[in-house]
Write a protein that holds these residues in place. Structure first.
Motif, mmCIF file in Angstrom:
data_model
loop_
_atom_site.group_PDB
_atom_site.id
_atom_site.type_symbol
_atom_site.label_atom_id
_atom_site.label_comp_id
_atom_site.label_asym_id
_atom_site.label_seq_id
_atom_site.Cartn_x
_atom_site.Cartn_y
_atom_site.Cartn_z
ATOM 1 N N MET A 24 0.838 -1.200 0.000
ATOM 2 C CA MET A 24 0.000 0.000 0.000
ATOM 3 C C MET A 24 0.870 1.246 0.000
ATOM 4 O O MET A 24 1.799 1.370 0.792
ATOM 5 C CB MET A 24 -0.928 -0.045 1.221
ATOM 6 C CG MET A 24 -1.806 1.177 1.372
ATOM 7 S SD MET A 24 -2.988 1.322 -0.008
ATOM 8 C CE MET A 24 -3.114 3.098 -0.101
ATOM 9 N N GLU A 25 0.492 2.180 -0.883
ATOM 10 C CA GLU A 25 1.344 3.325 -1.196
ATOM 11 C C GLU A 25 1.176 4.527 -0.281
ATOM 12 O O GLU A 25 1.446 5.662 -0.712
ATOM 13 C CB GLU A 25 1.055 3.761 -2.639
ATOM 14 C CG GLU A 25 -0.331 4.419 -2.873
ATOM 15 C CD GLU A 25 -1.416 3.479 -3.382
ATOM 16 O OE1 GLU A 25 -1.299 2.249 -3.153
ATOM 17 O OE2 GLU A 25 -2.394 3.973 -3.983
ATOM 18 N N ASN A 26 0.752 4.355 0.981
ATOM 19 C CA ASN A 26 0.564 5.491 1.894
ATOM 20 C C ASN A 26 1.712 6.493 1.765
ATOM 21 O O ASN A 26 2.874 6.107 1.691
ATOM 22 C CB ASN A 26 0.533 4.988 3.342
ATOM 23 C CG ASN A 26 -0.301 3.755 3.484
ATOM 24 O OD1 ASN A 26 -1.492 3.768 3.221
ATOM 25 N ND2 ASN A 26 0.340 2.643 3.856
ATOM 26 N N ALA B 63 8.555 -0.924 -6.895
ATOM 27 C CA ALA B 63 8.480 0.145 -7.897
ATOM 28 C C ALA B 63 7.049 0.662 -8.006
ATOM 29 O O ALA B 63 6.808 1.870 -8.024
ATOM 30 C CB ALA B 63 8.966 -0.380 -9.245
ATOM 31 N N HIS B 64 6.107 -0.253 -8.067
ATOM 32 C CA HIS B 64 4.695 0.144 -8.222
ATOM 33 C C HIS B 64 4.291 1.115 -7.106
ATOM 34 O O HIS B 64 3.736 2.185 -7.369
ATOM 35 C CB HIS B 64 3.824 -1.109 -8.203
ATOM 36 C CG HIS B 64 2.359 -0.841 -8.340
ATOM 37 N ND1 HIS B 64 1.689 -0.932 -9.530
ATOM 38 C CD2 HIS B 64 1.434 -0.470 -7.429
ATOM 39 C CE1 HIS B 64 0.421 -0.633 -9.353
ATOM 40 N NE2 HIS B 64 0.234 -0.343 -8.073
ATOM 41 N N GLU B 65 4.585 0.750 -5.880
ATOM 42 C CA GLU B 65 4.174 1.616 -4.764
ATOM 43 C C GLU B 65 4.935 2.940 -4.807
ATOM 44 O O GLU B 65 4.372 3.990 -4.528
ATOM 45 C CB GLU B 65 4.377 0.919 -3.416
ATOM 46 C CG GLU B 65 3.693 -0.443 -3.270
ATOM 47 C CD GLU B 65 2.245 -0.488 -3.707
ATOM 48 O OE1 GLU B 65 1.549 0.537 -3.599
ATOM 49 O OE2 GLU B 65 1.804 -1.548 -4.187
ATOM 50 N N PHE C 31 6.048 4.438 -7.499
ATOM 51 C CA PHE C 31 5.530 5.257 -8.618
ATOM 52 C C PHE C 31 4.192 5.915 -8.257
ATOM 53 O O PHE C 31 3.854 6.968 -8.778
ATOM 54 C CB PHE C 31 5.374 4.412 -9.889
ATOM 55 C CG PHE C 31 6.685 3.864 -10.411
ATOM 56 C CD1 PHE C 31 7.895 4.469 -10.083
ATOM 57 C CD2 PHE C 31 6.715 2.740 -11.223
ATOM 58 C CE1 PHE C 31 9.107 3.968 -10.548
ATOM 59 C CE2 PHE C 31 7.922 2.233 -11.695
ATOM 60 C CZ PHE C 31 9.117 2.848 -11.360
ATOM 61 N N HIS C 32 3.436 5.283 -7.346
ATOM 62 C CA HIS C 32 2.191 5.902 -6.902
ATOM 63 C C HIS C 32 2.434 7.271 -6.261
ATOM 64 O O HIS C 32 1.497 8.062 -6.153
ATOM 65 C CB HIS C 32 1.500 5.016 -5.858
ATOM 66 C CG HIS C 32 0.511 4.038 -6.429
ATOM 67 N ND1 HIS C 32 -0.421 4.379 -7.375
ATOM 68 C CD2 HIS C 32 0.280 2.734 -6.139
ATOM 69 C CE1 HIS C 32 -1.177 3.317 -7.658
ATOM 70 N NE2 HIS C 32 -0.767 2.307 -6.930
ATOM 71 N N ASN C 33 3.663 7.529 -5.818
ATOM 72 C CA ASN C 33 3.855 8.815 -5.165
ATOM 73 C C ASN C 33 3.429 9.966 -6.087
ATOM 74 O O ASN C 33 2.916 10.977 -5.618
ATOM 75 C CB ASN C 33 5.304 9.010 -4.716
ATOM 76 C CG ASN C 33 5.414 10.252 -3.853
ATOM 77 O OD1 ASN C 33 4.721 10.372 -2.833
ATOM 78 N ND2 ASN C 33 6.204 11.227 -4.275
ATOM 79 N N LYS D 161 -5.224 5.818 -11.291
ATOM 80 C CA LYS D 161 -3.945 5.617 -10.611
ATOM 81 C C LYS D 161 -3.433 4.195 -10.787
ATOM 82 O O LYS D 161 -2.232 3.995 -10.928
ATOM 83 C CB LYS D 161 -4.031 5.997 -9.122
ATOM 84 C CG LYS D 161 -4.801 5.056 -8.201
ATOM 85 C CD LYS D 161 -4.730 5.550 -6.764
ATOM 86 C CE LYS D 161 -5.493 4.693 -5.763
ATOM 87 N NZ LYS D 161 -4.756 3.495 -5.315
ATOM 88 N N GLU D 162 -4.324 3.201 -10.821
ATOM 89 C CA GLU D 162 -3.823 1.826 -10.860
ATOM 90 C C GLU D 162 -3.377 1.396 -12.257
ATOM 91 O O GLU D 162 -2.318 0.809 -12.421
ATOM 92 C CB GLU D 162 -4.866 0.853 -10.282
ATOM 93 C CG GLU D 162 -5.151 1.066 -8.792
ATOM 94 C CD GLU D 162 -3.914 1.020 -7.904
ATOM 95 O OE1 GLU D 162 -2.854 0.558 -8.362
ATOM 96 O OE2 GLU D 162 -4.007 1.457 -6.734
ATOM 97 N N GLY D 163 -4.203 1.679 -13.267
ATOM 98 C CA GLY D 163 -3.810 1.297 -14.626
ATOM 99 C C GLY D 163 -2.519 1.990 -15.022
ATOM 100 O O GLY D 163 -1.583 1.372 -15.540
ATOM 101 N N VAL E 1 -9.326 -3.396 -13.885
ATOM 102 C CA VAL E 1 -8.930 -2.028 -13.531
ATOM 103 C C VAL E 1 -7.404 -1.883 -13.588
ATOM 104 O O VAL E 1 -6.881 -0.884 -14.092
ATOM 105 C CB VAL E 1 -9.482 -1.677 -12.130
ATOM 106 C CG1 VAL E 1 -8.822 -0.432 -11.570
ATOM 107 C CG2 VAL E 1 -11.004 -1.502 -12.199
ATOM 108 N N TYR E 2 -6.688 -2.887 -13.104
ATOM 109 C CA TYR E 2 -5.232 -2.800 -13.051
ATOM 110 C C TYR E 2 -4.602 -3.119 -14.419
ATOM 111 O O TYR E 2 -3.930 -2.299 -15.017
ATOM 112 C CB TYR E 2 -4.681 -3.775 -12.001
ATOM 113 C CG TYR E 2 -4.664 -3.245 -10.585
ATOM 114 C CD1 TYR E 2 -5.840 -2.931 -9.913
ATOM 115 C CD2 TYR E 2 -3.470 -3.075 -9.901
ATOM 116 C CE1 TYR E 2 -5.826 -2.473 -8.601
ATOM 117 C CE2 TYR E 2 -3.442 -2.607 -8.585
ATOM 118 C CZ TYR E 2 -4.623 -2.303 -7.946
ATOM 119 O OH TYR E 2 -4.594 -1.842 -6.647
ATOM 120 N N ASN E 3 -4.788 -4.360 -14.863
ATOM 121 C CA ASN E 3 -3.990 -4.835 -16.001
ATOM 122 C C ASN E 3 -4.553 -4.385 -17.345
ATOM 123 O O ASN E 3 -3.806 -3.961 -18.216
ATOM 124 C CB ASN E 3 -3.851 -6.361 -15.944
ATOM 125 C CG ASN E 3 -3.252 -6.814 -14.633
ATOM 126 O OD1 ASN E 3 -3.823 -6.579 -13.567
ATOM 127 N ND2 ASN E 3 -2.102 -7.440 -14.678
HETATM 128 ZN ZN ZN Z 1 -1.410 0.348 -7.176
#
Ligand code: ZN
Ligand code: B3K
Length: 883
Positions: A285-287, A318-320, A322-324, A341-343, A402-404
Motif C-alpha cells: 500500500m502506497e501510503n 516500484a509500483h508503490e 511510482f504511486h507517489n 492511478k492503478e492502470g 482495472v489494473y492490467n
Molecule cells: Zn497500485
C-alpha cells in the motif's frame, strides 16, 4: 434515513466486526458523484496506542466548499465506531446524530473546528482494514474505506488535508512510531511511554493515511534526488528479517532513479519508509511516505526466495513508489476513477521491469497474466469496464480489469503516440493536476493535448467492458496482399450493444523466400470492418499481427501450421515468436478438447507442435529465459476461454496428454538441456537465471513422459539445490508424482523451513497445485494442519487460491472441490470479507462450464447466498455471479 443509537453514556465502543451486515447493500453509482460540501484543510490526530485499546482524538478544521451544494450538516463517515465526545469550536456538540455508521454534525457557519474522540480495539480487527494488530505491532490499511474504522471523517478521495499526528504508547512494546511525512518532535512520557509527532506537508486523502507502531529495525540508505534532495530510505522489519531486506532497498533506489529518468518524477519528502507486515490483505500500500507491505514483497534471500519472487519484489516496490506521483500527488476524484492511478501505475511498473529484467520476457509474462486472469473476468459475470459505473463494495473492483487492462489501455495511447509524445502528455497531466483529485477523463484530455492525439473514439475503452475480438484474414491477388479485419466487442452484463473501438495493431508481412519483412507498420482499426492493401508481393506473405501485443484483443484467424512454424522460428519480434507458438498450441488443444479432431488431424497437430518445440530446444541463438517462454503451454484458464462452454476435465486431459507426448518424443533433447542447465553455477545474471528456469521446465515435460526418470532428476535437483528457485522447482515436480522421493522431499522442505511463514506458504501452495491424483485429500489435510489459519491472508491464499487454480482437483466431477471452496468462503467471510470475496470468481464461471459442473457450481453459489449474513463484499460477488 436510519438514525441509529446516540452515544452510550459510558462511552462503550461498538466493534465493527460485531455489527450485522445489511443483506442488500446499496448500489453506488458514478453518475451520482457530487463534490463534498466541506473542505477539511487540516487534520490533527492524537493516538493513545494499545493493542486492544487505542484512543483516537481527531481535530478537523472544516470550511464550507464554495464549489459544492450548501449543507448545514457535515457527514463524517464511520464504520463500527462510537463517538465518546463531539465538540464544535471547543464547545460540546449536542445536536449530532448517527446515520447508519456515519456521524452527522450540524454546522451553521462557514468554518469550524470539529473534535471527535473514539476508541477502537485493534486486536479484534480481523478484517485487516483500519488500525489492526499483526504479530505484536500496530499498523493500518485505509484504502479504500478503512480510515472510517479509525475515526469519523469524510472518507472519500476528493477531500485532501494536511495531517499532523501525535502517537503515544508504551516504549517497550512500540519502540518505533511511524507515520506519514516527517518526524517533527519526540519525547518521553510517564510510566515508560513515549511519543512522536509527525507532519505530512502534502495534502492527501484519508486513504493514504498510515501509522505503524512496533518493535522494528531498518535497513537504510541515502538517496540524492535529481534536484539534490537528500532522502533517507528505510525498510522496516522484525530484527530476525533484517538480513533479507537488501533486495527491496536496492529495488527502491532503482525505482526512484528510473522515475526521474523516464517520467521526470522526483521524490518530495526527506524520508521514505517501507514497513513489512505478515498479515496483509493484498501486496502493498502506497501510503504517503510510509508504504506498508506484505512481507512477501519485501523479504528475500537466495535460500528462501525464488527468481520470480525477486522480480515480484522489484516490481511491487516500484509500483508503490511510482504511486507517489500517479496516485498521491495526483489522486482520484472518486473510486470509479481507480484505474486512473492503478492502470497508469501498473503500466509504469511494467515499463520499469522491462528495463530492469528484459523487455521480451517481461512483456510475455504480463500478457500471460492478462489472458489468464483478465480475459476470463471480461467474459464472465463480473465483467466491468476499466472505469466501472456502479459498485456495492469498492474492494471488489481492485481487479485485473482495472489494473492490467487499465495498463494496456494506456499502453495503447503510448503505442499510438510514440514514447516521446506520450511523455509530453504525462508531463502535462502531472503539472496540470498536481495536488488535485482527478478523473480518467482528465488523464485522457492531458494525453490528447500533450501527445497530440485525437482520443475521442478511444474513450470507449474506458466505458465498454469485454475483450474485443478481431477476425483476421490475409488474401493475395496479382502483386497485392489484402488484409481483412473485422472487430466485435462482445456483450457483457448491462452492456448488450457495443460500438467499434480504435484498435492499434502493429504488423509486419514476411516474404516467405527471404524470411524478411519490409518494416513494421501500425494500423488503427477504428471501424467494425476494414481492408488494407499492400502492393509489391509476388506471393502470399506471412502475417505477423498484434506484435508486442499492441492491443488487448483476441485475434481470430485460421493460418496454416507452417506459417506459425515460420513465425515461431523467424519473427524478429520476440513476443510474436511466443505468440506463434501459443497460436499453434491453443489451436491444437482447443480442437482436441472440443472433440473436433480425427486421428489423422490429431497426429498432424501433435507433429506440428513437436517440430516447433524441437526447433526451440535446439536453437543455439536463443537465450534460455526466452526458450522457457516459448515452450510454456497456454494455461487452463486461457484454454477454457476459447470455448463458449468448456469441459475442464477434457482440457486438463488434453493438456497433460500433450505434455506426456512431448516429454516422450523429445526426451533426449529435454535431457540434454536439463543437464547443460544443471551445470550452470548459481549467479544473478540473465544467463544463469534462464538456466534455472529451463532446468525445471524440462523436468516438467520429463515428469509427464518418464516419471521414474524425472523423479530421480528432481530429487537430485532438490538435494543439490543452492537456492530456492531450484529447490522449489524440483519439489513442485515431485509433488505431482507418486514416488517415495515426493514424501521425503516434502518432509525435508517442511522441516528445513519450519517457522519461515513465506516459505511454508510455498509448501502449502505447491501441494494444492500439484498434479497428484489425491490432491483433494491433501488439501483437506492441509486445511487441518497446525500451521494453517484463516487469520492470515497469505496462508489462506497459499492453500485455497492455489487449489482453485488446480483444474483437475477443483473441477472434480463430484463437485467436492466446489463444496470445499464454498465452505471456506462461508467461514472466512465473517473473519476477513475481502479475502473471502476474492475466492468467489472461481465459482462464478459456471455459465461457461459444461452443464453437469455448471449446476454444481451454481448450487454452491446459492448455498453461500442462503447463509443470509454475508458481508457486502461477498454478497456483491455472489449475487453478480448468479445474476
Ligand atoms: Zn497500485
Ligand atoms: N492501492 C493499493 C491497493 C489497495 C487495495 C484496497 N482493497 C495497492 C496498490 O495497488 O498499489
Amino acid at each position: 434515513m436510519d438514525i441509529a443509537t446516540p452515544p452510550q453514556p459510558d462511552g462503550t465502543t461498538i466493534l465493527a466486526d460485531a455489527a450485522p451486515t445489511p443483506h442488500e447493500p446499496p448500489v453506488i453509482r458514478r453518475e451520482d458523484y457530487r463534490p463534498f460540501g466541506w473542505l477539511v484543510p487540516e487534520v490533527s490526530l492524537r493516538f493513545d496506542l494499545g493493542l486492544d485499546r487505542t484512543r483516537v482524538h481527531a481535530a478537523l478544521t472544516v470550511q464550507r466548499n464554495a464549489r459544492a451544494d450548501h449543507s448545514d450538516t457535515i457527514r463524517l463517515n464511520g464504520d463500527g465506531l462510537a463517538a465518546r465526545s463531539v465538540t464544535v469550536d471547543g464547545a460540546p456538540c449536542t445536536g449530532w446524530s448517527m446515520d447508519g455508521g456515519d456521524l452527522m454534525v450540524p454546522l451553521h457557519g462557514d468554518s469550524h473546528l470539529i473534535e471527535v474522540e473514539t476508541e477502537i480495539d485493534p486486536s479484534a480487527n480481523t478484517q485487516l482494514m483500519g488500525l489492526y494488530a499483526s504479530s505484536g505491532m500496530l499498523c493500518t490499511q485505509c484504502e479504500a474505506e478503512g480510515f472510517r474504522r479509525i475515526t469519523f471523517f469524510p472518507d472519500r478521495p476528493d477531500v485532501l488535508s494536511v495531517y499532523t499526528v501525535r502517537m503515544q504508547g508504551p516504549k517497550a512494546q512500540f519502540p518505533v512510531l511511524l507515520c506519514n511525512g516527517n518526524e517533527v518532535a519526540t519525547g518521553e512520557g510517564e510510566d515508560g511511554s513515549h511519543w512522536a509527532e509527525w507532519h505530512d506537508p502534502w495534502p492527501k486523502p484519508s486513504y493514504l493515511f498510515a501509522l505503524v507502531a512496533g518493535d522494528l529495525v531498518a535497513n537504510s540508505q541515502g538517496f540524492t534526488t535529481m534536484g539534490g534532495r537528500e532522502v533517507t530510505l528505510n525498510i522496516w522489519v522484525r530484527v530476525e528479517d533484517l538480513p533479507r531486506t537488501d533486495h527491496a532497498l536496492e529495488s527502491l533506489a532503482r525505482s526512484m532513479r528510473w522515475d526521474e529518468e523516464v517520467f521526470g518524477r522526483e521524490y518530495d519528502l526527506d524520508l521514505y519508509n517501507v514497513v513489512a507486515v505478515s498479515d496483509f490483505n493484498m501486496g502493498a500500500m502506497e501510503n504517503k511516505g510510509l508504504n506498508v507491505f506484505n512481507t512477501k514483497y519485501v523479504l528475500a534471500d537466495r535460500e528462501t526466495a525464488n527468481d520470480a519472487d525477486y522480480d515480484a519484489i522489484e516490481g511491487v516496490i516500484a509500483h508503490e513508489y511510482f504511486h507517489n506521483w500517479s496516485g498521491n500527488r495526483v489522486t482520484c476524484r472518486d473510486w470509479f476513477q481507480l484505474s486512473l492511478k492503478e492502470g497508469f501505475t501498473v503500466l509504469r511498473d511494467q515499463l520499469f521491469s522491462q528495463d530492469m529484467q528484459g523487455e521480451a520476457v517481461k512483456r510475455i509474462e504480463d500478457v500471460r497474466v492478462l489472458r489468464q486472469v483478465q480475459f476470463p473476468e471480461d467474459s464472465g459475470p463480473l465483467a466491468h469496464p476499466i472505469r466501472p459505473d456502479s459498485f456495492r463494495e469498492i474492494s471488489n473492483f481492485y481487479t485485473a480489469t482495472v489494473y492490467n487492462k487499465g495498463a494496456e489501455v494506456i499502453r495503447m495511447m503510448r503505442t499510438m503516440s510514440g514514447p516521446e509524445a506520450f511523455r509530453r502528455g504525462t508531463d502535462l497531466y502531472f503539472s496540470r493536476h498536481d495536488g488535485e483529485a482527478a478523473t480518467c477523463e482528465d488523464f485522457v484530455r492531458a494525453i490528447e493535448e500533450g501527445a497530440g492525439l485525437d482520443l475521442a473514439q478511444f474513450r470507449l475503452w474506458y466505458s465498454q467492458a469485454g475483450t474485443p475480438k478481431v477476425e483476421v484474414a490475409l488474401t493475395h491477388e496479382g502483386e497485392t496482399a489484402t488484409l481483412h479485419l473485422k472487430q466485435t466487442v462482445p456483450p457483457t452484463p448491462g452492456q448488450p450493444d457495443k460500438k467499434p473501438m480504435p484498435i492499434p495493431l502493429r504488423l509486419a508481412l514476411f516474404d516467405r523466400a527471404s524470411g524478411a519483412h519490409r518494416g513494421e507498420e501500425l494500423l488503427v482499426l477504428d471501424r467494425a470492418e476494414a481492408s488494407y492493401h499492400f502492393a509489391g508481393f509476388a506471393a502470399l506473405p506471412v502475417l505477423s499481427i498484434n506484435r508486442g501485443f499492441s492491443a488487448p484483443v483476441a485475434i481470430e484467424r485460421h493460418v496454416p501450421a507452417e506459417d506459425l512454424l515460420f513465425l515461431a522460428a523467424h519473427d524478429d519480434d520476440p513476443f510474436a515468436r511466443y505468440e506463434a507458438m501459443q497460436e499453434l498450441l491453443v489451436g491444437h488443444l482447443t480442437a482436441a478438447s472440443g472433440g473436433g479432431l480425427d486421428a489423422a488431424e490429431r497426429a498432424a497437430g501433435q507433429e506440428a507442435v513437436r517440430s516447433a518445440f524441437a526447433a526451440v530446444l535446439t536453437d543455439k541463438a536463443l537465450d534460455d529465459s526466452m526458450r522457457g517462454e516459448l515452450i510454456t503451454l497456454p494455461g487452463h484458464g486461457y484454454l477454457a476461454e476459447q470455448q463458449l462452454v468448456a469441459d475442464p476435465a477434457l482440457i486438463h486431459a488434453e493438456r497433460e496428454a500433450l505434455k506426456t507426448w512431448l516429454g516422450r518424443e523429445l526426451e533426449a533433447d529435454l535431457l540434454a538441456i536439463h543437464h547443460r542447465a544443471a551445470a550452470v553455477p548459481f549467479a544473478l545474471d540473465r544467463a544463469a537465471k534462464g538456466a534455472r528456469k529451463i532446468r525445471t521446465q524440462t523436468l516438467v515435460y520429463l515428469a509427464a513422459g518418464n516419471p521414474a526418470l524425472a523423479s530421480e532428476l528432481a530429487a537430485a535437483q532438490y538435494h543439490n539445490a543452492t537456492n530456492m528457485t531450484d529447490r522449489q522447482g524440483a519439489l513442485m515436480v515431485l509433488a505431482g508424482l507418486e514416488t517415495a522421493a515426493r514424501t521425503a522431499c516434502l518432509l525435508d522442505f517442511y522441516n528445513r523451513f519450519r517457522g519461515n511463514d513465506l516459505v511454508i506458504d510455498k509448501w502449502f501452495s505447491l501441494q494444492a497445485l500439484s498434479l497428484h491424483p489425491q490432491v483433494l485429500e491433501h488439501v483437506k489435510a492441509l486445511a487441518r494442519h497446525l500451521d494453517f489459519t484463516l487469520r492470515n491472508p497469505n496462508r489462506v491464499r497459499s492453500l485455497y487460491m492455489a487449489f482453485a487454480a488446480n483444474a483437475h482437483a477443483f473441477h472434480a466431477a463430484s463437485g467436492e472441490g466446489y463444496r470445499m471452496l464454498a465452505d471456506l468462503i462461508i467461514e472466512l467471510d465473517a473473519i476477513n470479507a475481502q479475502t473471502a470475496a476474492r475466492m468467489v470468481p472461481s465459482l462464478g464461471r459456471w455459465r461457461r462450464t459444461e452443464p453437469g459442473r455448471a449446476a454444481l457450481m451454481k448450487g454452491e453459489l446459492e448455498r453461500i447466498m442462503a447463509t443470509g449474513s454475508l458481508s457486502r463484499d461477498t454478497f456483491e460477488q455472489v449475487s453478480r455471479s448468479l445474476g
